[in-house]
Design a protein around this motif. Structure first.
Motif, PDB file in Angstrom:
ATOM      1  N   ALA A  21       0.811  -1.286  -0.054  1.00 19.29           N
ATOM      2  CA  ALA A  21       0.265  -0.006  -0.115  1.00 19.29           C
ATOM      3  C   ALA A  21       0.977   1.215  -0.061  1.00 19.29           C
ATOM      4  CB  ALA A  21      -0.918   0.071   1.105  1.00 19.29           C
ATOM      5  N   ASP A  22       1.933   1.072   0.680  1.00 17.45           N
ATOM      6  CA  ASP A  22       3.201   2.467   0.637  1.00 17.45           C
ATOM      7  C   ASP A  22       4.583   1.752   0.343  1.00 17.45           C
ATOM      8  OD1 ASP A  22       3.874   5.048   1.017  1.00 17.45           O
ATOM      9  OD2 ASP A  22       2.875   5.254   2.827  1.00 17.45           O
ATOM     10  N   ARG A 235       4.209  10.690   5.168  1.00 15.04           N
ATOM     11  CA  ARG A 235       3.412   9.429   5.353  1.00 15.04           C
ATOM     12  C   ARG A 235       1.926   9.761   5.587  1.00 15.04           C
ATOM     13  NH1 ARG A 235       6.059   5.061   3.212  1.00 15.04           N
ATOM     14  NH2 ARG A 235       8.085   4.776   4.289  1.00 15.04           N
ATOM     15  N   ALA A 239      -1.943   8.304   1.696  1.00 18.79           N
ATOM     16  CA  ALA A 239      -3.177   7.758   1.135  1.00 18.79           C
ATOM     17  C   ALA A 239      -4.084   8.502   0.314  1.00 18.79           C
ATOM     18  CB  ALA A 239      -3.902   6.848   2.367  1.00 18.79           C
ATOM     19  N   ALA A 242      -2.578   9.456  -3.063  1.00 19.89           N
ATOM     20  CA  ALA A 242      -2.343   8.300  -3.916  1.00 19.89           C
ATOM     21  C   ALA A 242      -4.065   7.990  -4.474  1.00 19.89           C
ATOM     22  CB  ALA A 242      -2.421   6.858  -3.313  1.00 19.89           C
ATOM     23  N   GLN A 243      -5.036   8.464  -3.758  1.00 22.05           N
ATOM     24  CA  GLN A 243      -6.346   8.347  -4.303  1.00 22.05           C
ATOM     25  C   GLN A 243      -6.434   9.445  -5.266  1.00 22.05           C
ATOM     26  OE1 GLN A 243      -9.462   8.503  -1.410  1.00 22.05           O
ATOM     27  NE2 GLN A 243     -11.104   8.125  -2.871  1.00 22.05           N
TER      28      GLN A 243
END
Length: 252
Positions: A21-22, A235, A239, A242-243
């Motif tokens: 995911a990362d 960090r 998320a 990324a979206q």
């Protein structure tokens, strides 16, 4: 002034999917070192590749459309807006006044690519080097590590995927991470893979370049000691970024 020249990417497929995911901090730090240090192009590029290069002032981007595809200027504007929204500390916007611009994006057709470069640049090794490539970038330093100006040449008439890939690579490399490496499987800055868009891995790299602790003119060892804190600050944003990068929506 010292000129830095960047080669284009030639892979235009959909972006590769990361294995997790990362990304691990070690992979991100390695990506930073491989893209920020080192340089392709004429010998005049080598010295600049020893230091962190970045703009320290707000960046104004002027679009000079010499192409036959009317939608391309809007795509440049949307991508600049995406960078402004997602990359912390990078102040970048479209300029309408050439006197206030630092980055000049030339949109060209294959038929006039060499002519536009010849008209924009003085004759010499750098112009000849760019004329022999597809999409290209040339940058100038004000002082060691401090970028002052960049010209980006992007072919507009080779299809949507090719244009998006060239624009993303050349414009973001003009902001600092100017080196390509075939050791980066998840990076746009690698001519040997199938990453064709600006994704999360390269967002991390560009965002690390513009982190408040990464200073223009830093050496590899100086930057290396500050990268862990820079990554830690990014960090929590990863998320959502990324979206947004995946959807490319909500930019207006």
């Amino acid at each position: 002034m010292l000129a830095l020249v960047v080669l284009p990417a030639i892979a235009f497929a959909a972006p590769a999917t990361p294995p997790v995911a990362d990304y691990a901090s070690a992979d991100l730090m390695r990506g930073f070192m491989l893209t920020v240090f080192g340089r392709e192009g004429p010998k005049s590029s080598a010295m600049a590749g020893q230091y962190v290069n970045k703009f320290i002032d707000p960046v104004s981007v002027l679009v000079l459309d010499n192409s036959s595809v009317p939608s391309r200027e809007g795509e440049v504007r949307s991508f600049v807006k995406l960078l402004a929204r997602t990359v912390p500390n990078l102040k970048i916007a479209i300029a309408d006044d050439p006197a206030k611009a630092q980055v000049f994006v030339f949109l060209v057709n294959r038929s006039n690519y060499r002519r536009v470069i010849a008209d924009a640049l003085p004759k010499g090794d750098q112009a000849s080097f760019l004329e022999g490539n597809r999409c290209s970038t040339i940058m100038w330093n004000r002082t060691t590590g401090v970028l002052d100006r960049a010209y980006v040449f992007v072919l507009a008439d080779r299809g949507d995927e090719a244009f998006a890939s060239c624009l993303a690579e050349e414009l973001t490399q003009a902001l600092g991470p100017a080196n390509d490496s075939d050791q980066l499987p998840f990076s746009l800055y690698n001519d040997s893979n199938d990453v064709g868009t600006f994704g999360l891995f390269d967002w991390y790299i560009l965002s690390m370049v513009y982190d408040r602790d990464i200073l223009a003119g830093m050496t590899q060892q100086e930057a290396l000691t500050r990268l862990p804190k820079a990554i830690a600050r990014l960090r929590p944003k990863a998320a959502a970024v990324a979206q947004l990068l995946a959807s490319r929506q909500g930019l207006d």
